[in-house]
Scaffold this motif. Sequence first.
Motif, mmCIF file in Angstrom:
data_model
loop_
_atom_site.group_PDB
_atom_site.id
_atom_site.type_symbol
_atom_site.label_atom_id
_atom_site.label_comp_id
_atom_site.label_asym_id
_atom_site.label_seq_id
_atom_site.Cartn_x
_atom_site.Cartn_y
_atom_site.Cartn_z
ATOM 1 N N MET A 45 0.806 -1.223 0.000
ATOM 2 C CA MET A 45 0.000 0.000 0.000
ATOM 3 C C MET A 45 0.835 1.266 0.000
ATOM 4 S SD MET A 45 -3.210 0.609 -0.115
ATOM 5 C CE MET A 45 -3.355 -0.365 -1.569
ATOM 6 N N LEU A 46 1.870 1.287 0.857
ATOM 7 C CA LEU A 46 2.698 2.493 0.950
ATOM 8 C C LEU A 46 3.254 2.865 -0.415
ATOM 9 C CD1 LEU A 46 4.926 2.149 4.129
ATOM 10 C CD2 LEU A 46 3.265 3.923 3.624
ATOM 11 N N SER A 47 3.765 1.860 -1.102
ATOM 12 C CA SER A 47 4.391 2.110 -2.385
ATOM 13 C C SER A 47 3.344 2.489 -3.421
ATOM 14 C CB SER A 47 5.157 0.862 -2.822
ATOM 15 O OG SER A 47 5.606 0.998 -4.123
ATOM 16 N N VAL A 48 2.202 1.793 -3.403
ATOM 17 C CA VAL A 48 1.149 2.097 -4.372
ATOM 18 C C VAL A 48 0.682 3.526 -4.206
ATOM 19 C CG1 VAL A 48 -1.227 1.591 -5.005
ATOM 20 C CG2 VAL A 48 0.357 -0.272 -4.626
ATOM 21 N N ARG A 49 0.505 3.920 -2.929
ATOM 22 C CA ARG A 49 0.009 5.278 -2.700
ATOM 23 C C ARG A 49 1.031 6.312 -3.113
ATOM 24 N NH1 ARG A 49 -1.912 4.374 2.768
ATOM 25 N NH2 ARG A 49 -3.795 3.153 2.488
ATOM 26 N N LYS A 50 2.319 5.996 -2.860
ATOM 27 C CA LYS A 50 3.307 7.032 -3.133
ATOM 28 C C LYS A 50 3.548 7.185 -4.622
ATOM 29 C CE LYS A 50 7.636 8.968 -1.973
ATOM 30 N NZ LYS A 50 8.996 8.778 -1.579
ATOM 31 N N PHE A 51 3.644 6.053 -5.348
ATOM 32 C CA PHE A 51 4.059 6.157 -6.747
ATOM 33 C C PHE A 51 2.917 6.035 -7.737
ATOM 34 C CE2 PHE A 51 8.331 6.321 -5.588
ATOM 35 C CZ PHE A 51 8.617 5.338 -4.669
ATOM 36 N N GLY A 52 1.840 5.403 -7.317
ATOM 37 C CA GLY A 52 0.705 5.276 -8.229
ATOM 38 C C GLY A 52 1.086 4.530 -9.491
ATOM 39 N N LEU A 53 0.522 4.955 -10.591
ATOM 40 C CA LEU A 53 0.752 4.240 -11.847
ATOM 41 C C LEU A 53 2.163 4.463 -12.385
ATOM 42 C CD1 LEU A 53 -2.603 4.554 -13.781
ATOM 43 C CD2 LEU A 53 -1.503 2.480 -12.949
ATOM 44 N N SER A 54 2.802 5.529 -11.950
ATOM 45 C CA SER A 54 4.129 5.801 -12.497
ATOM 46 C C SER A 54 5.118 4.717 -12.082
ATOM 47 C CB SER A 54 4.627 7.169 -12.039
ATOM 48 O OG SER A 54 4.943 7.136 -10.661
ATOM 49 N N TYR A 275 10.752 0.617 0.977
ATOM 50 C CA TYR A 275 11.538 -0.328 0.182
ATOM 51 C C TYR A 275 10.818 -1.670 0.135
ATOM 52 C CZ TYR A 275 16.030 -2.450 -1.322
ATOM 53 O OH TYR A 275 17.037 -3.080 -1.975
ATOM 54 N N LEU A 276 10.395 -2.135 1.316
ATOM 55 C CA LEU A 276 9.722 -3.418 1.395
ATOM 56 C C LEU A 276 8.420 -3.390 0.603
ATOM 57 C CD1 LEU A 276 9.936 -6.175 2.614
ATOM 58 C CD2 LEU A 276 8.657 -5.384 4.582
ATOM 59 N N ASN A 277 7.671 -2.299 0.765
ATOM 60 C CA ASN A 277 6.413 -2.184 0.037
ATOM 61 C C ASN A 277 6.635 -2.177 -1.464
ATOM 62 O OD1 ASN A 277 3.653 -1.222 1.674
ATOM 63 N ND2 ASN A 277 5.537 -1.262 2.845
ATOM 64 N N ALA A 278 7.711 -1.515 -1.892
ATOM 65 C CA ALA A 278 8.002 -1.493 -3.326
ATOM 66 C C ALA A 278 8.271 -2.903 -3.827
ATOM 67 C CB ALA A 278 9.192 -0.582 -3.607
ATOM 68 N N LEU A 279 9.015 -3.691 -3.051
ATOM 69 C CA LEU A 279 9.297 -5.068 -3.454
ATOM 70 C C LEU A 279 8.012 -5.891 -3.516
ATOM 71 C CD1 LEU A 279 12.555 -5.860 -1.498
ATOM 72 C CD2 LEU A 279 12.265 -5.881 -3.967
ATOM 73 N N VAL A 280 7.153 -5.729 -2.520
ATOM 74 C CA VAL A 280 5.904 -6.482 -2.531
ATOM 75 C C VAL A 280 5.043 -6.047 -3.709
ATOM 76 C CG1 VAL A 280 3.792 -7.008 -1.271
ATOM 77 C CG2 VAL A 280 5.943 -6.850 -0.055
ATOM 78 N N GLU A 281 5.109 -4.747 -4.056
ATOM 79 C CA GLU A 281 4.329 -4.300 -5.201
ATOM 80 C C GLU A 281 4.816 -4.988 -6.471
ATOM 81 O OE1 GLU A 281 3.912 -0.085 -5.664
ATOM 82 O OE2 GLU A 281 2.668 -0.330 -7.463
ATOM 83 N N ILE A 282 6.142 -5.187 -6.566
ATOM 84 C CA ILE A 282 6.667 -5.933 -7.706
ATOM 85 C C ILE A 282 6.113 -7.352 -7.686
ATOM 86 C CG2 ILE A 282 8.756 -6.949 -8.682
ATOM 87 C CD1 ILE A 282 10.166 -4.454 -8.249
ATOM 88 N N GLY A 283 6.025 -7.939 -6.501
ATOM 89 C CA GLY A 283 5.414 -9.265 -6.381
ATOM 90 C C GLY A 283 3.979 -9.243 -6.873
ATOM 91 N N LEU A 284 3.255 -8.167 -6.553
ATOM 92 C CA LEU A 284 1.867 -8.028 -6.994
ATOM 93 C C LEU A 284 1.796 -7.961 -8.514
ATOM 94 C CD1 LEU A 284 -1.093 -7.518 -6.203
ATOM 95 C CD2 LEU A 284 -0.562 -5.098 -6.056
ATOM 96 N N VAL A 285 2.678 -7.165 -9.107
ATOM 97 C CA VAL A 285 2.714 -7.058 -10.562
ATOM 98 C C VAL A 285 2.978 -8.425 -11.183
ATOM 99 C CG1 VAL A 285 4.022 -6.094 -12.495
ATOM 100 C CG2 VAL A 285 3.440 -4.651 -10.564
ATOM 101 N N LEU A 286 3.958 -9.128 -10.623
ATOM 102 C CA LEU A 286 4.294 -10.469 -11.126
ATOM 103 C C LEU A 286 3.096 -11.404 -11.007
ATOM 104 C CD1 LEU A 286 6.487 -12.351 -12.182
ATOM 105 C CD2 LEU A 286 7.139 -12.812 -9.828
ATOM 106 N N PHE A 287 2.450 -11.368 -9.852
ATOM 107 C CA PHE A 287 1.280 -12.202 -9.606
ATOM 108 C C PHE A 287 0.217 -11.939 -10.666
ATOM 109 C CE2 PHE A 287 -1.618 -14.663 -7.171
ATOM 110 C CZ PHE A 287 -2.822 -14.002 -7.123
#
Lengths: 322, 269, 369
Positions: A45-54, A275-287
Amino acid sequence: MALSPTGRRRAGWADPLFRVGTGAVAVLVIAIVVGILAVLVNDSMLSVRKFGLSFWRTRVWDPVAGDFGALPFIWGTLYSSVLALLIAMPVALGIAIFLSELCPRWMRQPLAFLTELLAAIPSIVYGLWGIFVLAPAVRTLQVHTPDALRGTPFFSGPPLGVGMLAAALILAVMVIPFTATVAREILKAVPVSQREAAYALGATRWEAIRLAVHYGRIGILGAVMLGFGRALGETMAVTMVIGNNPQVALSLFAPQHTMAAVIANEFTEAADALYLNALVEIGLVLFLITVVINGLSRFLIWRMVRVRPARVVAPVKVPLAA
Amino acid sequence: MTFLCALSVVVALIPLAFILFFVLHQGVPALNWAFFTEMPRPVGETGGGMANAIVGTGILIGLAALVAVPIGVTCGVYITEFKTSRLSPAVRFAADILNGVPSIVIGVFAYAIAVLPFRRFSALAGGVALGVMMIPIIVRTTEELLALVPSSLREGALALGATRARAVATVILPAALPGIVTGVLVALARVAGETAPLLFTAFNNRFFSTSLDQPIGSLTVQIFTYAISPYEDWHRQAWAGATVLIAAVLLFSLLARAVTRRLERMHHG
Amino acid sequence: MNAILRQTGHVRALAILVVTAVLSACSGGQTPPSGQASPALPGQGAPAAGGADQINGAGATFPYPIYSKWFSEYTKSHPDVRINYQSIGSGGGIRQLTAQTVFFGATDGPMTDEQLKSAPGPIVHLPTVLGAVVPVYNLPDVTGDLKFSGPLLADIYLGKVKKWNDPAIVKENAGVKLPASDIAVAHRSDGSGTTYIFVDYLSKVSPEFKQKVGVATSVNWPVGVGGKGNEGVAGVVKQTPGSIGYVELIYALQNNIAFGAVKNKAGAYLKASLESVTAAAAASAASMPADFRVSITDADGKDAYPISSYTWLLLYESPTDKAKGKKMVEFVRWAITDGEAYAKDLGYAALPDSVVKLEQDALGKIEVQ
């Protein structure tokens, strides 16, 4: 209604209980899948909120500045998998055709067994082979690349051995046995009546094979996409030979990175929440990407299997007996 | 064209077989008694072995089976017995999705539910991760095999007054059991070779440990750790580990095949 | 039906195997499954099952050789203390300690104020040994040691110096025949204290590096291949001719990888060694801060090796498990006194005496009663 040995009507709680009990476990499986999605969404969530679609189009991966983008990893994953598939597809199809149509009977079982065994070899073993045999071999190849090619964007860069080419090759090697096995199953599923009809009309052996492949083309596409899905998620073998450098590069010799590899490398140590949230977001994208690809491939295979034989006979020009 | 197909076999299968033989060629000489009985030595000392890692892998797949077999078989039973319910296609769909989830993502999931809340890396968390990966394979195998059981068996059991549960447990499942066992063996072979999900669940342990709530070594993670190191002796042991892993996978595959063949003979003979 | 039962022979065998494995697992573990630490059982003796006596830690690969030696030696004399250390990188040590999934951490990059603030309790830094980060390279045709200056290393890692026969390198190494090949740069792919030490130094000597890359355990490298752990980088350099990397001294020594001399602040070219690292620490030993977080890169003094550093163990000031805390404190006391004898053979320098004294006092403050 169930009757007990004395003939009295048994209380009807057993069957409903059975249904509810097994149903609960079935719901558990659904819950696990939903749970995976929930964990991925919640922990990013942290990463999604901070960076959004970019996030999806930023090239930068900078833990110091707290600036993260998934593009290099999406690029690396797709590039390596597509390349692997381009190499693997014709080879896997060739093996499938050979095994189902051309192979002498005595060779069939052992070769099929060999193919299945190769599909079962763990990826860490391929990775081990990749580090000590494939990467040095690719390095030798790079050193001997003619200078004319060196200038092009596809072959530039220092001869490291590890890089996109090594990763694509090892993925191809891993995907071939699996895809060949599935494609062989598809070809086996082509009704014998189809082939007999072709022969009856005077087709040569190769025309009959083309017919079978054409009949199963949707299923074969599904098999290829399943292999693609496998390649997308492959972690260990890739991280050992791809160079682990998050950059978007065209060169086959450049070290790059994939989504699965960056998670494997950096997950245990991402020391701050973003940092952790960004990595999990990558996991979400992969998923999400693998779910879509796998869903599509299963749909294609399902379509091929359920379609009635009469409908899909291709208008192959079968010449009369020459 | 025959030539091309034969060529693809040569181009692909032979080099792939070569990989297999190369691993064996490197690994078999490195196998010795010490490898199977000793723990890893500190950095810089040669020798030692992977006893803890081998036992660790055994425990992890045992745990995975314990998690996955009951859930997977029961789920497969539900899908077959209650085909017409609305839940069935949803469950099948979910199992298919689960099958395609990359193992590293499963690792992240297992870290969130089995490591963080308990504040520890553990063999249990690793077992959960591997178990989740096994579930879809077992669901699918169970479903396919139960469908193969002739409906006359089911109808006969129900006609004799058995409840559905009893019919399934005493008649239908035993009939499908060999095939289900095959599916379990195939799934075990697959998860025994997994590394990524163990990296942040079971972690690693240089001591011999069998407790379920402590980190545990595993063959795959140990091979990985040794492979990326610069020490020649560790590389040698990595090859040995890979050989043991391949032997285990081969064993499971052969066992599965033997069971399948007997099943086929039973139904056709 | 008999045929079916015969088939299930396989099933029974498998079932027995699985049940046996699980039962032995359950009986082997001494800890009750609820996870509460049971009172430590008296000296259980070596290969018995793991359990409450095991202390799990994770962190830096930089000191891994000396730590693994220490843990192994300490268990010999204290069989009831088993310390399981996984070298996953300093970043990992900090993170897992903060998440409390390990009991202690280890890092060569001291925790920042933000990291300390986000931990559930106060954390103590305990220096253990001194080590050096060396620039390793793989140039089979070059005899003799190469010389590097700080700014040159920064430029190589910025990607500005791309070939081995670049004038900047030639200038530092007059008379050495350098090949015209590309430099294959290797760095860490994981969060690393070794990286921290290296970029800390590069940022001090190159303002451009500081601005473009910065200082942390994990940075955005402009060029290069990532290797996992010191082991990974050493592996990459060893396998790749024409490559350059940075590793802790012992990794270069143990693997016979050539490493270069670095120009220090006073202008002397020094190779890392016990003496030069000790000299680097000596300058700042007198002014050691109370929390032991100090950087000694680019130290003053003509004998000081410029890329030296302390490495720290991280413990909670008031650990939840007092028994384990007590064992760790005793271990650290042993390490900074008797343990230092092993450091020399592995290329690490012992702590200055003044620091050891300060640390003994600090250890007393950890709440283990």
